[in-house]
Design a protein around this motif. Structure first.
Motif, PDB file in Angstrom:
ATOM      1  N   LEU A   1       0.829  -1.215   0.000  1.00 14.11           N
ATOM      2  CA  LEU A   1       0.000   0.000   0.000  1.00 14.11           C
ATOM      3  C   LEU A   1       0.862   1.264   0.000  1.00 14.11           C
ATOM      4  O   LEU A   1       0.555   2.237  -0.696  1.00 14.11           O
ATOM      5  N   VAL A   2       1.947   1.242   0.766  1.00  6.83           N
ATOM      6  CA  VAL A   2       2.827   2.420   0.817  1.00  6.83           C
ATOM      7  C   VAL A   2       3.496   2.653  -0.532  1.00  6.83           C
ATOM      8  O   VAL A   2       3.627   3.797  -0.992  1.00  6.83           O
ATOM      9  N   GLN A   3       3.901   1.579  -1.186  1.00 11.04           N
ATOM     10  CA  GLN A   3       4.636   1.706  -2.441  1.00 11.04           C
ATOM     11  C   GLN A   3       3.735   2.054  -3.624  1.00 11.04           C
ATOM     12  O   GLN A   3       4.111   2.851  -4.486  1.00 11.04           O
ATOM     13  N   TYR A   4       2.543   1.473  -3.668  1.00 16.57           N
ATOM     14  CA  TYR A   4       1.751   1.550  -4.897  1.00 16.57           C
ATOM     15  C   TYR A   4       0.394   2.246  -4.752  1.00 16.57           C
ATOM     16  O   TYR A   4      -0.286   2.450  -5.765  1.00 16.57           O
ATOM     17  N   ALA A   5      -0.017   2.596  -3.538  1.00 21.25           N
ATOM     18  CA  ALA A   5      -1.327   3.221  -3.342  1.00 21.25           C
ATOM     19  C   ALA A   5      -1.159   4.664  -2.869  1.00 21.25           C
ATOM     20  O   ALA A   5      -0.073   5.059  -2.427  1.00 21.25           O
ATOM     21  N   PRO A   6      -2.203   5.476  -2.949  1.00 20.64           N
ATOM     22  CA  PRO A   6      -2.094   6.863  -2.493  1.00 20.64           C
ATOM     23  C   PRO A   6      -2.071   6.958  -0.969  1.00 20.64           C
ATOM     24  O   PRO A   6      -2.368   5.995  -0.270  1.00 20.64           O
ATOM     25  N   ARG A   7      -1.702   8.139  -0.465  1.00 18.64           N
ATOM     26  CA  ARG A   7      -1.678   8.453   0.969  1.00 18.64           C
ATOM     27  C   ARG A   7      -0.919   7.381   1.753  1.00 18.64           C
ATOM     28  O   ARG A   7      -1.498   6.630   2.564  1.00 18.64           O
ATOM     29  N   PRO A   8       0.393   7.267   1.542  1.00 15.57           N
ATOM     30  CA  PRO A   8       1.178   6.161   2.106  1.00 15.57           C
ATOM     31  C   PRO A   8       1.195   6.094   3.625  1.00 15.57           C
ATOM     32  O   PRO A   8       1.391   5.012   4.184  1.00 15.57           O
ATOM     33  N   LEU A   9       1.016   7.230   4.323  1.00 10.69           N
ATOM     34  CA  LEU A   9       1.043   7.201   5.778  1.00 10.69           C
ATOM     35  C   LEU A   9      -0.344   7.022   6.388  1.00 10.69           C
ATOM     36  O   LEU A   9      -0.476   6.980   7.612  1.00 10.69           O
ATOM     37  N   ASP A  10      -1.365   6.922   5.574  1.00  9.55           N
ATOM     38  CA  ASP A  10      -2.734   6.861   6.091  1.00  9.55           C
ATOM     39  C   ASP A  10      -3.488   5.596   5.702  1.00  9.55           C
ATOM     40  O   ASP A  10      -4.198   5.014   6.516  1.00  9.55           O
ATOM     41  N   LEU A  11      -3.355   5.168   4.449  1.00  5.28           N
ATOM     42  CA  LEU A  11      -4.240   4.144   3.911  1.00  5.28           C
ATOM     43  C   LEU A  11      -4.142   2.828   4.678  1.00  5.28           C
ATOM     44  O   LEU A  11      -5.167   2.164   4.923  1.00  5.28           O
ATOM     45  N   SER A  12      -2.943   2.428   5.066  1.00  2.00           N
ATOM     46  CA  SER A  12      -2.780   1.160   5.782  1.00  2.00           C
ATOM     47  C   SER A  12      -3.584   1.140   7.075  1.00  2.00           C
ATOM     48  O   SER A  12      -4.197   0.124   7.440  1.00  2.00           O
ATOM     49  N   PHE A  13      -3.602   2.269   7.771  1.00  3.39           N
ATOM     50  CA  PHE A  13      -4.327   2.322   9.040  1.00  3.39           C
ATOM     51  C   PHE A  13      -5.839   2.380   8.820  1.00  3.39           C
ATOM     52  O   PHE A  13      -6.606   1.860   9.634  1.00  3.39           O
ATOM     53  N   VAL A  14      -6.273   2.988   7.722  1.00  5.90           N
ATOM     54  CA  VAL A  14      -7.698   2.950   7.382  1.00  5.90           C
ATOM     55  C   VAL A  14      -8.117   1.513   7.104  1.00  5.90           C
ATOM     56  O   VAL A  14      -9.178   1.056   7.564  1.00  5.90           O
ATOM     57  N   VAL A  15      -7.294   0.789   6.354  1.00  2.00           N
ATOM     58  CA  VAL A  15      -7.584  -0.625   6.078  1.00  2.00           C
ATOM     59  C   VAL A  15      -7.663  -1.412   7.379  1.00  2.00           C
ATOM     60  O   VAL A  15      -8.560  -2.258   7.572  1.00  2.00           O
ATOM     61  N   HIS A  16      -6.745  -1.128   8.301  1.00  2.00           N
ATOM     62  CA  HIS A  16      -6.769  -1.877   9.560  1.00  2.00           C
ATOM     63  C   HIS A  16      -7.993  -1.540  10.402  1.00  2.00           C
ATOM     64  O   HIS A  16      -8.522  -2.408  11.115  1.00  2.00           O
ATOM     65  N   LEU A  17      -8.454  -0.313  10.338  1.00  2.00           N
ATOM     66  CA  LEU A  17      -9.697   0.025  11.033  1.00  2.00           C
ATOM     67  C   LEU A  17     -10.861  -0.805  10.493  1.00  2.00           C
ATOM     68  O   LEU A  17     -11.718  -1.268  11.261  1.00  2.00           O
ATOM     69  N   LEU A  18     -10.899  -1.010   9.191  1.00  2.00           N
ATOM     70  CA  LEU A  18     -11.942  -1.854   8.604  1.00  2.00           C
ATOM     71  C   LEU A  18     -11.792  -3.308   9.049  1.00  2.00           C
ATOM     72  O   LEU A  18     -12.784  -3.973   9.386  1.00  2.00           O
ATOM     73  N   LEU A  19     -10.556  -3.810   9.072  1.00  2.00           N
ATOM     74  CA  LEU A  19     -10.311  -5.173   9.548  1.00  2.00           C
ATOM     75  C   LEU A  19     -10.741  -5.318  11.003  1.00  2.00           C
ATOM     76  O   LEU A  19     -11.312  -6.347  11.403  1.00  2.00           O
ATOM     77  N   ALA A  20     -10.475  -4.284  11.810  1.00  2.00           N
ATOM     78  CA  ALA A  20     -10.835  -4.324  13.225  1.00  2.00           C
ATOM     79  C   ALA A  20     -12.349  -4.322  13.411  1.00  2.00           C
ATOM     80  O   ALA A  20     -12.872  -4.997  14.311  1.00  2.00           O
ATOM     81  N   ALA A  21     -13.057  -3.572  12.567  1.00  2.00           N
ATOM     82  CA  ALA A  21     -14.523  -3.545  12.667  1.00  2.00           C
ATOM     83  C   ALA A  21     -15.104  -4.929  12.395  1.00  2.00           C
ATOM     84  O   ALA A  21     -16.002  -5.402  13.113  1.00  2.00           O
TER      85      ALA A  21
END
Length: 379
Positions: free
Chosen positions: A141-161
């Protein structure tokens, strides 16, 4: 699923440390300190909350662990200082500490009779496999997706839900017969000699996992000269993933022979790491993570089994907790020492020195096991 999803979050920041360092202007030493605060959270949770799920049930304790993980992800999303990164890591450690004991018990207890002999292996794969998936997911996600410092944690919030829904849907498995209190740490006399050797092997192995989880991206960038966050995540994640596979494959091995084999493999892994850093070799760096992961997985899991064999049943919880305390101290202290050495000598020299020190410790464990095995024959 919930166990794996929460452990993913604990290693998620690994490929991002270099980005945070650039944004907040800190060096490798600060990176290692930020990483090590996670272990402090784990240790506090293991000791303070380790017995709670026996008294109040698995579900409420697991939900608390998910709450800490959500809080950690939110802190990382909003972080603009080193202090906030430290807070995020402590919260992540609290989540991991709660899940390490409680989720393992819940998985084993919830397993249907046909799976009962495999339940511990399933818990191991969820735990260590989740730790390995975290850097891989974040690196991509950091290498190939936008917002490298944010997107991973948004994904983890969804996993946590989803994990919260899963925990609420799962049956309660605790008989609720325990009492609230701090987990006691002790080792009975009959298990101490085995515990010393096993815990030294665990210390060596967990020091290596801490090194790769905290510093592998820095090795890749500053020693090998490759700036690719996905590759950094792969290297950091592979040490955990190979550890998980090795623990499952070795679960029927005789504990003392397995500890010896794991220690020997760890020595080989550290020799490869030292050579890889000296020659700035990418294949060597990847190979060292894979080999070291195998050695760590075998020596740690079968070391715990060896200790359990010598421990009375009613003392196993406190002995296991003591063993895990040694392991998580190993994650924290040596990697901070690596940061101090990198500041004084440079990252390459510090890494080679670290590899040699771990190899020596693993070799001492191997020698102690071999000497111990020969004693009955000599008598």
């Amino acid at each position: 699923y919930a166990f794996a999803a929460m452990m993913v979050g604990t290693t998620l920041p690994t490929p991002m440390y270099a980005l945070f360092a650039d944004e907040l202007h800190f060096q490798v030493l600060t990176t290692t300190v930020i990483f090590a605060t996670y272990a402090g959270g784990v240790l506090f949770a293991l000791l303070a909350f380790g017995r709670w799920s026996d008294a109040i049930g698995r579900r409420p304790v697991l939900l608390a662990g998910i709450g800490f993980a959500v809080s950690s992800a939110i802190v990382f999303l909003l972080a603009d200082s080193v202090t906030e990164l430290l807070i995020g890591r402590v919260l992540s450690g609290l989540s991991a500490g709660i899940f390490t004991g409680t989720a393992t018990a819940a998985v084993i207890e919830a397993a249907p009779p046909a799976w009962r002999d495999r339940a511990a292996a399933v818990a191991t794969v969820a735990n260590i496999g989740g730790l390995g998936i975290g850097p891989l997911l974040a690196g991509v996600l950091v290498q190939y997706a936008p917002r490298p410092l944010d997107l991973s944690f948004v994904v983890h919030l969804l996993l946590a839900a989803v994990a919260a829904v899963a925990v609420l849907a799962a049956p309660e498995t605790s008989p609720r017969t325990g009492r609230l209190g701090v987990q006691r740490l002790s080792v009975p006399p009959e298990a101490r000699s085995v515990f010393i050797v096993a815990s030294l092997a665990a210390f060596a192995g967990f020091a290596v996992t801490g090194l790769f989880a905290a510093v592998a991206p820095s090795f890749l960038l500053n020693v090998v000269g490759i700036d690719n966050h996905a590759l950094a995540g792969l290297i950091a994640g592979s040490v955990f993933l190979t550890s998980a596979v090795a623990q499952v494959v070795a679960r029927r091995m005789e504990p003392h022979r397995a500890m010896a084999a794991g220690s020997a493999i760890l020595v080989v892994g550290m020799a490869i790491l030292a050579a890889a850093l000296h020659f700035s070799s990418l294949p060597g760096l990847i190979a060292s993570a894979v080999v070291a992961g195998v050695g760590q997985g075998i020596s740690f899991s079968r070391g715990l089994a060896a200790v359990a064999e010598r421990t009375p049943v009613d003392r196993r919880a406190e002995v296991s907790s003591t063993y895990f305390v040694v392991a998580y101290v190993a994650i924290a202290l040596p990697v901070v020492g690596e940061g101090l050495a990198a500041q004084a000598w440079g990252l390459r020299t510090a890494g080679v020195t670290f590899a040699v020190a771990v190899a020596v410790l693993a070799a001492v464990c191997l020698a102690a096991i071999l000497v111990r095995d020969k004693q009955p024959a000599a008598v």
